[in-house]
Scaffold this active site. Structure first.
Site, short mmCIF file in Angstrom:
data_model
loop_
_atom_site.label_atom_id
_atom_site.label_comp_id
_atom_site.label_asym_id
_atom_site.label_seq_id
_atom_site.Cartn_x
_atom_site.Cartn_y
_atom_site.Cartn_z
N LYS A 79 0.82 -1.10 0.06
CA LYS A 79 0.00 0.15 0.04
C LYS A 79 0.90 1.20 0.30
O LYS A 79 1.98 1.31 0.63
CB LYS A 79 -0.86 -0.01 1.17
CG LYS A 79 -2.06 1.04 1.23
CD LYS A 79 -2.76 0.78 2.33
CE LYS A 79 -3.87 1.97 2.64
NZ LYS A 79 -4.82 1.59 3.85
N SER A 154 -9.86 1.42 2.96
CA SER A 154 -8.92 2.55 2.05
C SER A 154 -8.00 1.47 1.44
O SER A 154 -7.30 2.09 0.02
CB SER A 154 -8.10 3.41 3.06
OG SER A 154 -7.37 2.90 3.96
N SER A 178 -10.23 -0.79 7.10
CA SER A 178 -9.39 -0.56 5.94
C SER A 178 -8.75 -1.69 5.21
O SER A 178 -8.57 -1.46 3.91
CB SER A 178 -8.46 0.70 5.89
OG SER A 178 -9.20 1.79 5.76
#
Ligand SMILES: [Zn+2]
Lengths: 487, 490
Positions: A79, A154, A178
């Site tokens: 990420k 997210s 997330s």
């Protein structure tokens, strides 16, 4: 079965036995990214040459008989909020568009030490604030199961890239759901470990007391493999816990005898989509068929979790994001006539609307006169929520329920309704507020062909229990083997 | 002298702790390095970095707090003090807000010149925090140009906040002097004001006696004072100014917001600083990146055991054991622990505390001052000085001759005996001295006659001659013997 459809455990065994080189494997995933990511847009940055060079080096070392790391040759996506030396780390924000850290996050360092191939940087909501990946300053990510829909967030890119077989393993971060939410939306397995289990050093902070890094993969076994590599105490993170890391991969095949499952009746209320409701109930029956007993439990303060979360997380964020002021690094406005003007213009140009909204929420809640009514009260609620979980876990081993109220919604559907977006987190924020661990595993497909996730929560440092329970389920079902139709 | 008001002063002192590394990272704290060479991702607040507390800084703080008679809560935590400034890269300073590591202590002060009665100055709290960087504004070129040096950023500071217990600038100066001395004895800080390792802010107002009762003037915070002398002068100036403003305007505490004045050393005045545009709300909240610190009884006891003998106790001991005045003990103790140890060794070696104190104050301190060195660099050992003082005390040397010997000892590193031998000084016994005097009297009948007429001063000439014949003679003794011999002749 094509190479990229195999699980990480299978791939690793082929890499270890010499049936497969990392160059072949990395090349296959890079080809898939090339083929598919133009549409999915899971990645923000892929340096194919660097990944291939890394793969080649690992292959050479192996041929030369040098010791190989735990993930030697295995591609892992990261990420885009984990600092990595000389690699853009943007947090999907204009603010950090050109930021290349001079240091590695501890998790990145551990991946490198395990000889993983860092295949690319995945898209996310800006600074991890959001649940749909639509808040990325660069582009939204599309759900590989339905390109009109969100992948969740997210860590939307992190989940989508595994679902679309563009990476076998990926690292996400979970502040209020997330990792688990996008894992559910994309039909993959994703875990939020206990707070303190994985070092946060080098994770660009959203809300420090809630943020936790975790693995996303196709299966529970793959999740266990990745967690084993990234977990553990770190002297660079005072909040990481000094506690040995169990060998998750060695115990994951063992059945959990006499498993006691708790369900929270309120979680099956009006907010829950019928198909999700049915899939989750069916999953509970699967556990019963495997010998588990089921019991209703109560989390009486659960109804305040979203409210407390949306005070605490923005308060911490308002502090954590103060450093992006255009003075030392990051975006600085071209036009300014005073110091204050430079600050405010740089910040208004650099941050997107959701980030601004949360900074304002947090700043307001910490202001004198409001602190007690908001921040302090939220902390009290947080303590009560933690106690609720403690009491519940006196009676049950796992709490099982839905991850999200509905399957993935359409891109743009909730764009003008931040409140309904926040309420989407209602089943997951409690895990973070309590600091316990949770996992999302695929448990069904909706009539519209969208994956549904099952949420398992366990007490602190019971990742092993979560993984064994998830693996039990995955041995009994095949939801985790479903994949979006190829393009 | 009797003023129509009482001055009320409280002080906030920031002390840079003498740790090798910063409070939350491993960067060096050395002063004077080229700008931004002592920084790392943590102390410049780069994204993703996390602070880790420096145990040593916490220990030094604890030691200081115990020496300041503070209560040590068993639980303390870190808070973020949030404000925007270019030399504060994270946008917040890690400090301690509602649960400081120590509180409710005191520091006794006294004045050896008796300008004020001995008293205790209350300590509200002492807490640990990180320093900010330094902004350097260069406006000379016409266009304002600011540069930032982050070497200092993250250096550990102990903030010691006193109660408003001081009643005069002299008391404020005495408090600072005593505090600095204590910190030196504890070896927790080098307290160098020029290098910024000790910084003082003062809060001051007046309580004015009026026919309607006591009236308090608005509190003013005074900053930018670069020496204790400057603190004293700034507070003297500020007290007078507040009284004049009150006479002009009648403004009382609460009528106007608290203001900040900077001390202008050049003009010797305080000037109001541009007040911040809005009242500062620092939005303190607990720093989630750090864990709270639990202080144990063992840690506190270890800190207490490590204090050593502190200035107040040492002064008393020197006065009682070595029989010196409070003034003398004050001078010696104020020189620091090394000097006290030196003094004690000298006094023990010569067996008398009084001359030991005199020699150190008159001779040793002067040399240290001239050479800008400390006692550790002084070339004459305590044992050697004690031996020299012993010889003077025994009358084997005059004080002035002793000084010459000390100079020789300092130059050559010789012992007192060796130095005297080298200088040709030897002790004359009484009979030799008497022979010398007799010889002189025989050679100078006119002087003898003058003395007999009552002009005792005439002997002076003989002393000069005696010294010429033998530089080791004790002039006082020559005088005595000559007078006795003349007396006998009569
Ligand atoms: Zn540093």
């Amino acid at each position: 079965m094509s190479l990229i459809d195999q699980t990480a455990v299978e791939l690793l065994s082929n890499l270890t036995s010499g049936n497969l080189t990392s160059v072949e494997l990395t090349g296959a995933f890079l080809d898939e990214i090339e083929r598919r990511d133009g549409a999915v847009k899971a990645f923000l940055h892929v340096d194919a040459d660097a990944a291939m060079a890394q793969a080649d080096e690992i292959d050479r070392n192996r041929t030369a008989g040098k010791p190989a790391g735990r993930l030697a040759g295995m591609p892992v996506a990261v990420k885009d909020l984990l600092c990595t030396v000389d690699v853009p780390t943007t947090c999907a924000s204009r603010m950090l568009e050109n930021f290349c850290p001079p240091y590695d996050a501890t998790v990145v360092a551990r991946l490198k030490a395990a000889d993983a191939v860092l295949i690319g940087r995945t898209n996310m909501d800006e600074f991890a604030m959001g649940g749909s990946c639509e808040n990325s300053a660069f582009h939204p990510t599309h759900n590989p199961w339905d390109m009109d829909r969100i992948p969740g967030g997210s860590s939307g890119g992190a989940a989508a890239c595994v679902a679309a077989r563009m990476a076998p393993l990926s690292i996400g971060s979970d502040t209020g759901g997330s990792i688990r939410s996008p894992a559910a939306m994309c039909g993959v397995t994703g875990m939020k470990p206990t707070y303190g289990r994985v070092s946060r050093y080098g994770l660009v902070a959203f809300a420090s007391s809630l943020d936790q890094l975790g693995p996303i993969a196709q299966t529970a076994e793959d999740t266990a493999l990745l967690l084993e590599v990234i977990a553990g105490h770190d002297l660079m993170d005072s909040t990481s816990v000094d506690r040995p890391v169990p060998k998750y991969t060695e115990t994951i095949g063992r059945l959990l005898e006499g498993l006691r499952i708790g369900i929270v009746p309120e979680h099956f209320g009006d907010a829950l989509d019928d198909e999700v409701d049915a899939a989750v109930r069916e999953s509970i029956r699967v556990y019963e068929s495997l010998g588990a007993t089921v019991k209703n439990i109560s989390l009486p303060h659960g109804k305040y979790a979203v409210a407390a979360y949306y005070i605490i997380a923005p308060c911490e964020a308002s502090g954590n994001l103060a450093r992006y002021d255009g003075v030392h690094y990051g975006r600085r406005t071209d036009e300014h006539d005073s110091l204050i003007g430079m600050y405010s213009r740089s910040r208004s140009e650099g941050f997107g609307p959701e980030v601004k909204r949360r900074i304002m929420l947090g700043t307001y809640a910490l202001s004198s006169g409001y602190y007690d009514a908001y921040y302090l009260k939220a902390l009290k609620v947080r303590r009560l929520i933690r106690q609720d979980f403690d009491r519940a876990f006196d009676q049950v081993d796992l709490i099982v329920g839905p991850v999200a109220p509905t399957p993935a919604f359409k891109i743009g559907e909730k764009a003008d309704d931040p409140l309904s977006m926040y309420l989407f987190d209602l089943y997951t924020v409690g895990t973070n507020l309590a600091g316990i661990c949770g996992i999302s595993i695929p448990c069904g497909i909706s009539g519209a062909g969208l994956p549904i996730g099952l949420h398992l929560q366990a007490p602190t440092f019971e990742e092993e229990r979560l993984l064994r329970a998830a693996a039990m389920f995955q041995r009994a079902t095949d939801w985790h083997t479903r994949k979006p139709s190829p393009v | 002298m009797n003023k129509p008001y009482t001055t009320i002063i409280g002080l906030e002192v920031h002390v840079q702790l003498a740790t090798r590394s910063k409070l939350f990272c491993s960067c060096s704290t050395r002063f004077g390095s080229p700008p931004n060479t002592q920084t790392c991702p943590v102390c410049i607040g780069m994204p993703g970095t996390l602070p880790v507390m420096n145990r040593k800084a916490f220990e030094l703080s604890l030691k200081t707090a115990v020496a300041l008679n503070c209560e040590i809560p068993r639980f303390t935590k870190w808070d973020r003090k949030q404000y925007y400034y270019p030399d504060l890269p994270k946008g917040y300073q890690i400090s301690q807000f509602d649960l400081p590591l120590s509180q409710n202590g005191y520091l006794p002060i006294s004045d050896s010149k008796n300008q004020f009665e001995p008293k205790r100055i209350g300590i509200i709290r002492a807490h640990l925090e990180e320093d900010a960087g330094k902004s350097m504004h260069d406006e000379a070129a016409g266009v304002a140009d600011s540069r930032i040096d982050l070497n200092r950023c993250g250096t550990p500071l102990l903030e010691i906040v006193s109660e408003p217990d001081m009643r005069s600038p002299a008391e404020a100066k005495a408090y600072l002097t005593e505090l600095k001395l204590l910190l030196n004895y504890l070896e927790v800080s080098d307290c160098n004001m020029q290098e910024g390792s000790l910084r003082v802010d003062a809060n001051i107002n007046l309580h004015i006696d009026t026919p309607e009762g006591k009236i308090a003037t608005p509190i003013v915070e005074v900053k930018n004072m670069n020496s204790f002398r400057a603190v004293e002068r700034a507070l003297e100036y500020e007290a007078k100014r507040q009284y004049e403003v009150w006479q002009e305007t009648g403004r009382k505490l609460g009528d106007v917001p608290k203001s900040t004045h900077g001390w202008d050393e050049q003009a010797q005045v305080t000037r109001e600083q541009r007040s911040k545009e809005e009242s500062s709300d620092y939005r303190y909240f607990p720093d989630p990146d750090l864990v709270p610190v639990a202080t144990t009884d063992e840690q506190i006891e270890r800190a207490r055991a490590s204090l050593g003998e502190l200035p107040a106790a040492l002064r008393t001991r020197l006065e009682q054991t070595y029989n010196i005045t409070p003034y003398d003990s004050d001078v010696l103790v104020n020189q620091g622990r090394d000097m006290v140890e030196y003094y004690i060794e000298v006094a023990d070696a010569c067996g008398d505390g009084k001359p030991a104190s005199n020699w150190i104050q008159q001779d040793v301190l002067r040399t240290l001052g001239e050479r800008q060195i400390g006692i550790a660099q002084y070339g004459v050992s305590a044992k050697a000085l004690g031996e020299l003082i012993g010889l003077v005390k025994a009358g084997k040397l005059t004080t002035s001759r002793g000084r010459e010997v000390l100079a020789e000892m300092l130059a050559s590193g010789k012992s007192a005996e060796e130095a005297m031998k080298g200088m040709g000084i030897e002790h004359l016994d009484e009979s030799a001295l008497e022979d010398l005097c007799r010889e002189l009297l025989n050679a100078n009948p006119r002087i003898v006659a003058e003395v007999k007429e009552g002009k005792q001063k005439a002997i002076g000439a003989l002393i000069g001659q005696a010294k010429k014949k033998n530089p080791n003679v004790n002039p006082a003794r020559v005088r005595e013997i000559c007078l006795e011999l003349i007396e006998k002749e009569n």
